[in-house]
Design a protein around this motif. Structure first.
Motif, PDB file in Angstrom:
ATOM      1  N   LEU A  87       0.841  -1.199   0.000  1.00  0.00           N
ATOM      2  CA  LEU A  87       0.000   0.000   0.000  1.00  0.00           C
ATOM      3  C   LEU A  87       0.881   1.256   0.000  1.00  0.00           C
ATOM      4  O   LEU A  87       0.597   2.231  -0.710  1.00  0.00           O
ATOM      5  CB  LEU A  87      -0.949  -0.007   1.202  1.00  0.00           C
ATOM      6  CG  LEU A  87      -1.913   1.169   1.302  1.00  0.00           C
ATOM      7  CD1 LEU A  87      -2.853   1.190   0.098  1.00  0.00           C
ATOM      8  CD2 LEU A  87      -2.695   1.112   2.591  1.00  0.00           C
ATOM      9  N   GLY A  88       1.960   1.227   0.769  1.00  0.00           N
ATOM     10  CA  GLY A  88       2.895   2.347   0.795  1.00  0.00           C
ATOM     11  C   GLY A  88       3.531   2.582  -0.561  1.00  0.00           C
ATOM     12  O   GLY A  88       3.679   3.719  -1.007  1.00  0.00           O
ATOM     13  N   LEU A  89       3.911   1.506  -1.267  1.00  0.00           N
ATOM     14  CA  LEU A  89       4.489   1.624  -2.605  1.00  0.00           C
ATOM     15  C   LEU A  89       3.479   2.200  -3.594  1.00  0.00           C
ATOM     16  O   LEU A  89       3.812   3.060  -4.415  1.00  0.00           O
ATOM     17  CB  LEU A  89       4.990   0.273  -3.102  1.00  0.00           C
ATOM     18  CG  LEU A  89       6.289  -0.230  -2.478  1.00  0.00           C
ATOM     19  CD1 LEU A  89       6.567  -1.667  -2.916  1.00  0.00           C
ATOM     20  CD2 LEU A  89       7.435   0.662  -2.909  1.00  0.00           C
ATOM     21  N   VAL A  90       2.253   1.719  -3.524  1.00  0.00           N
ATOM     22  CA  VAL A  90       1.202   2.210  -4.432  1.00  0.00           C
ATOM     23  C   VAL A  90       0.941   3.688  -4.182  1.00  0.00           C
ATOM     24  O   VAL A  90       0.860   4.496  -5.118  1.00  0.00           O
ATOM     25  CB  VAL A  90      -0.089   1.367  -4.282  1.00  0.00           C
ATOM     26  CG1 VAL A  90      -1.254   2.021  -5.003  1.00  0.00           C
ATOM     27  CG2 VAL A  90       0.135  -0.039  -4.793  1.00  0.00           C
ATOM     28  N   ILE A  91       0.807   4.072  -2.918  1.00  0.00           N
ATOM     29  CA  ILE A  91       0.559   5.482  -2.589  1.00  0.00           C
ATOM     30  C   ILE A  91       1.741   6.341  -3.025  1.00  0.00           C
ATOM     31  O   ILE A  91       1.562   7.437  -3.560  1.00  0.00           O
ATOM     32  CB  ILE A  91       0.253   5.635  -1.081  1.00  0.00           C
ATOM     33  CG1 ILE A  91      -1.113   5.028  -0.776  1.00  0.00           C
ATOM     34  CG2 ILE A  91       0.298   7.102  -0.660  1.00  0.00           C
ATOM     35  CD1 ILE A  91      -1.462   4.987   0.702  1.00  0.00           C
ATOM     36  N   MET A 131       3.920  10.345  -6.883  1.00  0.00           N
ATOM     37  CA  MET A 131       4.901  10.743  -7.894  1.00  0.00           C
ATOM     38  C   MET A 131       4.218  11.096  -9.213  1.00  0.00           C
ATOM     39  O   MET A 131       4.577  12.079  -9.862  1.00  0.00           O
ATOM     40  CB  MET A 131       5.935   9.635  -8.106  1.00  0.00           C
ATOM     41  CG  MET A 131       6.922   9.522  -6.956  1.00  0.00           C
ATOM     42  SD  MET A 131       8.107   8.162  -7.057  1.00  0.00           S
ATOM     43  CE  MET A 131       8.464   8.000  -8.761  1.00  0.00           C
ATOM     44  N   VAL A 132       3.229  10.310  -9.620  1.00  0.00           N
ATOM     45  CA  VAL A 132       2.501  10.584 -10.863  1.00  0.00           C
ATOM     46  C   VAL A 132       1.761  11.915 -10.754  1.00  0.00           C
ATOM     47  O   VAL A 132       1.781  12.737 -11.681  1.00  0.00           O
ATOM     48  CB  VAL A 132       1.537   9.426 -11.204  1.00  0.00           C
ATOM     49  CG1 VAL A 132       0.572   9.826 -12.297  1.00  0.00           C
ATOM     50  CG2 VAL A 132       2.317   8.188 -11.608  1.00  0.00           C
ATOM     51  N   LEU A 133       1.110  12.151  -9.626  1.00  0.00           N
ATOM     52  CA  LEU A 133       0.389  13.410  -9.438  1.00  0.00           C
ATOM     53  C   LEU A 133       1.359  14.594  -9.429  1.00  0.00           C
ATOM     54  O   LEU A 133       1.052  15.655  -9.977  1.00  0.00           O
ATOM     55  CB  LEU A 133      -0.430  13.378  -8.150  1.00  0.00           C
ATOM     56  CG  LEU A 133      -1.661  12.482  -8.167  1.00  0.00           C
ATOM     57  CD1 LEU A 133      -2.326  12.471  -6.801  1.00  0.00           C
ATOM     58  CD2 LEU A 133      -2.642  12.931  -9.229  1.00  0.00           C
ATOM     59  N   LYS A 154       3.515  19.353 -12.327  1.00  0.00           N
ATOM     60  CA  LYS A 154       4.616  20.091 -12.950  1.00  0.00           C
ATOM     61  C   LYS A 154       4.364  20.297 -14.436  1.00  0.00           C
ATOM     62  O   LYS A 154       4.596  21.377 -14.976  1.00  0.00           O
ATOM     63  CB  LYS A 154       5.932  19.345 -12.749  1.00  0.00           C
ATOM     64  CG  LYS A 154       6.471  19.422 -11.351  1.00  0.00           C
ATOM     65  CD  LYS A 154       7.771  18.648 -11.238  1.00  0.00           C
ATOM     66  CE  LYS A 154       8.234  18.567  -9.797  1.00  0.00           C
ATOM     67  NZ  LYS A 154       9.427  17.734  -9.666  1.00  0.00           N
ATOM     68  N   ALA A 155       3.881  19.263 -15.107  1.00  0.00           N
ATOM     69  CA  ALA A 155       3.590  19.373 -16.539  1.00  0.00           C
ATOM     70  C   ALA A 155       2.498  20.397 -16.790  1.00  0.00           C
ATOM     71  O   ALA A 155       2.579  21.212 -17.712  1.00  0.00           O
ATOM     72  CB  ALA A 155       3.200  18.017 -17.113  1.00  0.00           C
ATOM     73  N   PHE A 156       1.463  20.379 -15.950  1.00  0.00           N
ATOM     74  CA  PHE A 156       0.376  21.342 -16.092  1.00  0.00           C
ATOM     75  C   PHE A 156       0.880  22.759 -15.856  1.00  0.00           C
ATOM     76  O   PHE A 156       0.540  23.686 -16.594  1.00  0.00           O
ATOM     77  CB  PHE A 156      -0.766  21.010 -15.126  1.00  0.00           C
ATOM     78  CG  PHE A 156      -1.892  21.992 -15.197  1.00  0.00           C
ATOM     79  CD1 PHE A 156      -2.761  21.983 -16.270  1.00  0.00           C
ATOM     80  CD2 PHE A 156      -2.071  22.944 -14.201  1.00  0.00           C
ATOM     81  CE1 PHE A 156      -3.803  22.901 -16.351  1.00  0.00           C
ATOM     82  CE2 PHE A 156      -3.104  23.860 -14.271  1.00  0.00           C
ATOM     83  CZ  PHE A 156      -3.963  23.838 -15.349  1.00  0.00           C
TER      84      PHE A 156
END
Length: 184
Positions: free
Chosen positions: A7-11, A16-18, A23-25
């Motif tokens: 769960l920690g890895l998924v979060i 990181m994706v968000l 940053k891209a936005f």
């Protein structure tokens, strides 16, 4: 324990994706703002210059020389068969408080002078150009500033570079140009 670690890895990955998306936005927003500001400022300049009389363009050298300042008057119509000239106007690149800005002035240098800042995002030099006596950006002009005017017959070539710092610290620059034919 394994479930908590997964769960920690998924979060962590979602975070990181968000972060990357944010940053891209932010970068895309800065690009859009720079392009919009460049277009808006260039349109204002073109609208002011199109009404100028070719005979009233002052201090405008011919290519390969250029200037970051344009002085002119516009025609207010005819009176008794003669052209009635309007007030003197100036569009120039100035440096105020560390910002390079494009300013417009009516009746410059007089008691009734009016000023307006059209953008605070102008670059010191056109994109690809440096102060060295050479044509660094290959456009046939030498050492042109971030706002640049070149007289070409009855037309004025207007070049403008806008520079805006993005959230990630990189500089976004946009250069636009327009050829304005004096109608008077």
């Amino acid at each position: 324990m394994i479930a908590i670690a997964l769960l920690g890895l998924v979060i962590g990955n979602v975070y990181m994706v968000l972060g990357d998306s944010s940053k891209a936005f932010g970068s895309q927003t800065t690009v859009f703002e720079a392009e919009t500001q460049a277009r808006r400022t260039l349109d204002r300049i073109a609208l002011a210059v199109v009404g100028a009389s070719r005979a009233t363009l002052f201090q405008t050298p011919a290519a390969p020389a250029s200037t970051p300042e344009l002085n002119f008057t516009t025609s207010q119509g005819l009176q008794g068969g003669a052209i009635l000239e309007g007030n003197a106007q100036r569009i120039t690149l100035t440096n105020a408080a560390g910002f390079h800005q494009v300013t417009w002035a009516e009746n410059p240098g007089t008691e009734s002078e009016r000023n307006s800042v059209w953008t605070k995002w102008a670059a010191e030099f056109l994109e690809g150009e440096t102060l060295n006596g050479d044509d660094d950006n290959g456009n046939g002009l030498i050492d042109e500033k971030g706002l640049n005017f070149v007289l070409e017959g009855n037309s004025v070539l207007v070049q403008l570079t806008i520079a805006r710092k993005a959230a990630d610290g990189t500089w976004i620059t946009r250069t636009l140009e327009a050829r304005v034919t004096c109608r008077n």
